[in-house]
Design a protein around this motif. Structure first.
Motif, PDB file in Angstrom:
ATOM      1  N   SER A 202      33.956  58.399  53.324  1.00  0.00           N
ATOM      2  CA  SER A 202      35.227  59.091  53.209  1.00  0.00           C
ATOM      3  C   SER A 202      35.967  58.581  51.982  1.00  0.00           C
ATOM      4  O   SER A 202      35.670  57.490  51.470  1.00  0.00           O
ATOM      5  CB  SER A 202      36.080  58.858  54.452  1.00  0.00           C
ATOM      6  N   TYR A 203      36.929  59.380  51.511  1.00  0.00           N
ATOM      7  CA  TYR A 203      37.729  58.939  50.367  1.00  0.00           C
ATOM      8  C   TYR A 203      38.486  57.658  50.696  1.00  0.00           C
ATOM      9  O   TYR A 203      38.653  56.782  49.847  1.00  0.00           O
ATOM     10  CB  TYR A 203      38.707  60.056  49.970  1.00  0.00           C
ATOM     11  N   TYR A 204      38.899  57.525  51.941  1.00  0.00           N
ATOM     12  CA  TYR A 204      39.580  56.310  52.400  1.00  0.00           C
ATOM     13  C   TYR A 204      38.680  55.090  52.162  1.00  0.00           C
ATOM     14  O   TYR A 204      39.113  54.072  51.623  1.00  0.00           O
ATOM     15  CB  TYR A 204      39.933  56.436  53.879  1.00  0.00           C
ATOM     16  N   ASP A 205      37.406  55.210  52.568  1.00  0.00           N
ATOM     17  CA  ASP A 205      36.473  54.087  52.410  1.00  0.00           C
ATOM     18  C   ASP A 205      36.167  53.804  50.938  1.00  0.00           C
ATOM     19  O   ASP A 205      36.002  52.650  50.538  1.00  0.00           O
ATOM     20  CB  ASP A 205      35.180  54.368  53.170  1.00  0.00           C
ATOM     21  N   VAL A 206      36.094  54.881  50.142  1.00  0.00           N
ATOM     22  CA  VAL A 206      35.833  54.702  48.707  1.00  0.00           C
ATOM     23  C   VAL A 206      36.977  53.926  48.050  1.00  0.00           C
ATOM     24  O   VAL A 206      36.754  53.015  47.245  1.00  0.00           O
ATOM     25  CB  VAL A 206      35.647  56.072  48.023  1.00  0.00           C
ATOM     26  N   LEU A 207      38.221  54.275  48.412  1.00  0.00           N
ATOM     27  CA  LEU A 207      39.374  53.554  47.879  1.00  0.00           C
ATOM     28  C   LEU A 207      39.388  52.102  48.353  1.00  0.00           C
ATOM     29  O   LEU A 207      39.708  51.187  47.573  1.00  0.00           O
ATOM     30  CB  LEU A 207      40.670  54.245  48.293  1.00  0.00           C
TER      31      LEU A 207
ATOM     32  N   PHE B 208      36.983  50.134  46.325  1.00  0.00           N
ATOM     33  CA  PHE B 208      37.505  49.829  44.996  1.00  0.00           C
ATOM     34  C   PHE B 208      38.477  48.651  45.071  1.00  0.00           C
ATOM     35  O   PHE B 208      38.423  47.735  44.236  1.00  0.00           O
ATOM     36  CB  PHE B 208      38.211  51.058  44.408  1.00  0.00           C
ATOM     37  N   LEU B 209      39.350  48.664  46.081  1.00  0.00           N
ATOM     38  CA  LEU B 209      40.285  47.553  46.262  1.00  0.00           C
ATOM     39  C   LEU B 209      39.546  46.242  46.470  1.00  0.00           C
ATOM     40  O   LEU B 209      39.884  45.221  45.876  1.00  0.00           O
ATOM     41  CB  LEU B 209      41.203  47.814  47.456  1.00  0.00           C
ATOM     42  N   ASP B 210      38.540  46.255  47.328  1.00  0.00           N
ATOM     43  CA  ASP B 210      37.782  45.036  47.624  1.00  0.00           C
ATOM     44  C   ASP B 210      37.111  44.482  46.367  1.00  0.00           C
ATOM     45  O   ASP B 210      36.980  43.275  46.201  1.00  0.00           O
ATOM     46  CB  ASP B 210      36.728  45.301  48.703  1.00  0.00           C
ATOM     47  N   THR B 211      36.687  45.388  45.489  1.00  0.00           N
ATOM     48  CA  THR B 211      35.950  44.969  44.287  1.00  0.00           C
ATOM     49  C   THR B 211      36.869  44.524  43.158  1.00  0.00           C
ATOM     50  O   THR B 211      36.615  43.518  42.490  1.00  0.00           O
ATOM     51  CB  THR B 211      35.055  46.121  43.785  1.00  0.00           C
ATOM     52  N   PHE B 212      37.966  45.270  42.949  1.00  0.00           N
ATOM     53  CA  PHE B 212      38.742  45.068  41.721  1.00  0.00           C
ATOM     54  C   PHE B 212      40.144  44.487  41.918  1.00  0.00           C
ATOM     55  O   PHE B 212      40.803  44.163  40.924  1.00  0.00           O
ATOM     56  CB  PHE B 212      38.846  46.394  40.947  1.00  0.00           C
ATOM     57  N   ASP B 213      40.609  44.340  43.145  1.00  0.00           N
ATOM     58  CA  ASP B 213      41.915  43.716  43.340  1.00  0.00           C
ATOM     59  C   ASP B 213      41.883  42.286  42.778  1.00  0.00           C
ATOM     60  O   ASP B 213      40.964  41.519  43.073  1.00  0.00           O
ATOM     61  CB  ASP B 213      42.283  43.694  44.825  1.00  0.00           C
ATOM     62  N   ARG B 214      42.834  41.947  41.920  1.00  0.00           N
ATOM     63  CA  ARG B 214      42.947  40.647  41.247  1.00  0.00           C
ATOM     64  C   ARG B 214      41.810  40.396  40.244  1.00  0.00           C
ATOM     65  O   ARG B 214      41.589  39.272  39.802  1.00  0.00           O
ATOM     66  CB  ARG B 214      43.030  39.494  42.258  1.00  0.00           C
ATOM     67  N   SER B 215      41.080  41.456  39.889  1.00  0.00           N
ATOM     68  CA  SER B 215      40.022  41.291  38.885  1.00  0.00           C
ATOM     69  C   SER B 215      40.579  41.034  37.497  1.00  0.00           C
ATOM     70  O   SER B 215      39.832  40.682  36.574  1.00  0.00           O
ATOM     71  CB  SER B 215      39.121  42.532  38.863  1.00  0.00           C
ATOM     72  N   ASP B 216      41.908  41.208  37.313  1.00  0.00           N
ATOM     73  CA  ASP B 216      42.500  40.911  36.011  1.00  0.00           C
ATOM     74  C   ASP B 216      42.352  39.434  35.652  1.00  0.00           C
ATOM     75  O   ASP B 216      42.274  39.081  34.470  1.00  0.00           O
ATOM     76  CB  ASP B 216      43.965  41.338  35.969  1.00  0.00           C
ATOM     77  N   LEU B 217      42.301  38.563  36.662  1.00  0.00           N
ATOM     78  CA  LEU B 217      42.115  37.133  36.404  1.00  0.00           C
ATOM     79  C   LEU B 217      40.711  36.856  35.856  1.00  0.00           C
ATOM     80  O   LEU B 217      40.530  36.080  34.912  1.00  0.00           O
ATOM     81  CB  LEU B 217      42.363  36.326  37.682  1.00  0.00           C
ATOM     82  N   TYR B 218      39.722  37.509  36.469  1.00  0.00           N
ATOM     83  CA  TYR B 218      38.338  37.363  35.991  1.00  0.00           C
ATOM     84  C   TYR B 218      38.192  37.954  34.590  1.00  0.00           C
ATOM     85  O   TYR B 218      37.538  37.372  33.713  1.00  0.00           O
ATOM     86  CB  TYR B 218      37.387  38.055  36.964  1.00  0.00           C
ATOM     87  N   PHE B 219      38.820  39.106  34.377  1.00  0.00           N
ATOM     88  CA  PHE B 219      38.741  39.763  33.078  1.00  0.00           C
ATOM     89  C   PHE B 219      39.333  38.872  31.985  1.00  0.00           C
ATOM     90  O   PHE B 219      38.764  38.731  30.892  1.00  0.00           O
ATOM     91  CB  PHE B 219      39.474  41.099  33.143  1.00  0.00           C
ATOM     92  N   ARG B 220      40.467  38.253  32.285  1.00  0.00           N
ATOM     93  CA  ARG B 220      41.067  37.329  31.316  1.00  0.00           C
ATOM     94  C   ARG B 220      40.114  36.177  30.996  1.00  0.00           C
ATOM     95  O   ARG B 220      39.974  35.776  29.837  1.00  0.00           O
ATOM     96  CB  ARG B 220      42.378  36.777  31.873  1.00  0.00           C
ATOM     97  N   GLU B 221      39.442  35.678  32.033  1.00  0.00           N
ATOM     98  CA  GLU B 221      38.542  34.536  31.846  1.00  0.00           C
ATOM     99  C   GLU B 221      37.380  34.883  30.932  1.00  0.00           C
ATOM    100  O   GLU B 221      37.039  34.122  30.022  1.00  0.00           O
ATOM    101  CB  GLU B 221      38.034  34.090  33.217  1.00  0.00           C
TER     102      GLU B 221
END
Length: 409
Positions: free
Chosen positions: A316-321, A324-337
Motif C-alpha cells: 500500500s502507499y501507506y507502507d511505501v511511505l 521511505f521514512l525507515d530508510t531515510f529519516d535522519r539520513s542527512d547525518l550520514y550524507f554529511r559524513e
C-alpha cells in the motif's frame, strides 16, 4: 521565534559597549574567544539574545571586581542548518548556587523564547546554549582573504594578559598564520622583530626601547606595527600602521589584515573558491546548468503519483511511505559524513537509492534535488559538494513533514 539575519561580531561588540561602565567601575576585562567554526552570519532573535547576555554578564559583573572574564562562543564543526551555539562564560570567582538560580529566574522568559538552556558547571562555567540558523548555506570559510598574497604571514603578539593573548592568537591562526607570543621575551629583552610581517603590541607596553627597535626593523623590512588599545584611548605612535581596538573579534582581525596587506582594501569575493581545472566547460556554464535544473518548481510530495506507483507493487502507499521514512529519516547525518570524507562511491550509491525512493513515493522536489547532485558528478564539479548537506537537510525536513502529515504520525 524571530528569524532575522545578524552578524555575531556586531552583537558581541554591542554587549561589550553596553557593559563598559560596570567593567570600568569594577576593573573587569571582558574577553571573547571565538571558535573558528562559528558562522559570521546567523539567523535568530538577536535582540533578545543580546539583551539576555547583557543581563547575565551585568549581574555577574556587579558581584565581581579586578578579574578577566572570558566568554567563549563555540559552534560544532559542521554547521549544516540549525545548530546549537554555546556561550560559555568562564573565570567566574563565584560559587553561590542561589545566586545562579536567581540569574536563571531573571532570564527564564528569554530562555523559553529562544528555546535556550542555562547551566552552571562544577568547573565554574556558565553555559548558555542557543539554537541558531546559519545565515547562508554552504559557506565553510566565513572570512575569505581577498588575495593569496595575504597568506603565510608571521605575527608577533606582545600583550600583557595571557587570556587576551590566547584569544587574539586563535583569531590570527584562523587564516592560518604563524603566531609567536613574546611578552616574556619582551620583558627579558630577548626578542627580534625582523622575522615578522606584523607586530601587535599593547599600548601600555610601548616604551622608547621598543620604539627604537621597531624603527630600525622597519628601515630594513616592511613590518606592520599595530597598537592594541581601548577604543576611547588617544594613545598613538608615529610609525603605527593601524590600531586594534577592544573588543577583538574574528571580524575585526580579518578587517585589520585586509587593511594592512592590500593596496585598495577592497574585498574580492571570488578568492578562496577553488578554481578547478581549466576545462572547456567553465564554472559559469555549470552554474547556469544548475539554475536551469532548479528553475521549475516541483511539489514536495505528489500523493496522486505516489498512489499510482504503489499500485504497481504489492504494498500500500501507506507502507511505501513508511519504508521511505525507515530508510531515510535522519539520513542527512550520514550524507554529511560521506560528503566530508569525500567517499564518492558511497555518495553515488546513496543518491541512486534516494532517487529511486523519491520517485516511488512521488517526492518530486527531492527527485529534482538528486538530479542536480547527479550533474555535479557528471561534470566532476566536486567543489560544489560542501553545499549539499545543508540543502539536503532542508529538502529532507520538508519531505518528512509532509509524509508524517499524510500518515497522521
Amino acid at each position: 521565534m524571530s528569524n532575522n539575519l545578524f552578524n555575531i561580531n556586531a552583537i558581541l561588540k554591542n554587549i561589550f559597549y553596553d557593559l563598559q561602565d560596570v567593567c570600568q567601575t569594577n576593573n573587569i576585562e571582558l574577553i571573547y574567544n571565538m571558535s573558528k567554526t562559528l558562522p559570521k552570519e546567523l539567523r535568530g532573535d538577536y535582540v533578545r539574545l543580546e539583551k539576555m547576555l547583557v543581563k547575565i554578564l551585568g549581574q555577574l559583573f556587579c558581584h565581581c571586581e579586578g578579574i578577566e572574564v572570558v566568554m567563549s562562543i563555540e559552534a560544532q564543526e559542521d554547521f549544516i542548518y540549525e545548530e546549537t551555539v554555546s556561550f560559555n562564560i568562564m573565570n567566574i570567582p563565584l560559587n553561590d548556587e542561589e545566586f545562579f538560580l536567581a540569574i536563571r529566574q531573571s532570564i527564564q522568559d528569554d530562555l523559553d523564547a529562544l528555546n535556550a538552556t542555562f547551566d552552571y558547571t562544577q568547573a565554574g562555567i556558565l553555559q548558555i546554549d542557543v539554537p541558531l540558523v546559519i545565515g547562508e548555506l554552504g559557506f565553510r570559510r566565513h572570512y575569505r582573504l581577498p588575495s593569496k598574497s595575504l597568506l603565510q604571514k608571521n605575527i608577533l603578539l606582545i600583550i600583557h594578559s595571557q587570556n587576551v593573548t590566547l584569544s587574539v592568537t586563535r583569531m590570527f591562526k584562523y587564516f592560518p598564520y604563524n603566531v609567536d607570543i613574546s611578552f616574556k621575551k619582551f620583558r627579558e629583552d630577548k626578542y627580534s622583530l625582523i622575522d615578522y610581517d606584523l607586530v601587535v603590541i599593547e599600548d601600555s607596553l610601548i616604551d622608547n626601547r621598543f620604539l627604537d627597535l621597531i624603527t630600525v626593523a622597519q628601515d630594513e623590512k616592511d613590518i606592520k606595527l599595530v597598537v592594541f588599545r581601548n577604543k576611547d584611548s588617544d594613545f598613538g605612535v608615529s610609525n603605527a600602521s593601524a590600531y586594534l581596538h577592544k573588543p577583538v573579534t574574528q571580524e575585526s582581525v580579518f578587517e585589520l589584515i585586509v587593511s594592512l596587506f592590500t593596496n585598495d582594501g577592497v574585498l574580492h569575493e571570488n578568492f578562496d573558491r577553488r578554481s578547478g581545472d581549466r576545462e572547456a566547460f567553465n564554472q559559469d556554464d555549470f552554474s547556469r546548468l544548475l539554475d536551469e535544473k532548479k528553475a521549475t518548481y516541483e511539489e514536495v510530495l505528489d500523493t496522486k503519483e505516489g498512489l499510482i506507483n504503489a499500485r504497481r507493487t504489492d504494498k500500500s502507499y501507506y507502507d511505501v511511505l513508511k519504508d521511505f521514512l525507515d530508510t531515510f529519516d535522519r539520513s542527512d547525518l550520514y550524507f554529511r559524513e560521506i560528503i566530508n570524507s569525500k567517499s564518492y562511491d558511497e555518495i553515488q550509491q546513496f543518491y541512486k537509492d534516494l532517487k529511486r525512493g523519491a520517485d516511488m513515493i512521488g517526492a518530486k522536489s527531492m527527485y529534482q534535488f538528486v538530479e542536480t547532485l547527479e550533474l555535479v558528478f557528471e561534470h566532476k564539479k566536486f567543489e560544489y559538494l560542501p553545499i549539499y548537506p545543508g540543502r539536503y537537510h532542508l529538502e529532507l525536513q520538508k519531505l518528512i513533514k509532509e509524509i508524517r502529515e499524510y500518515l497522521y504520525i
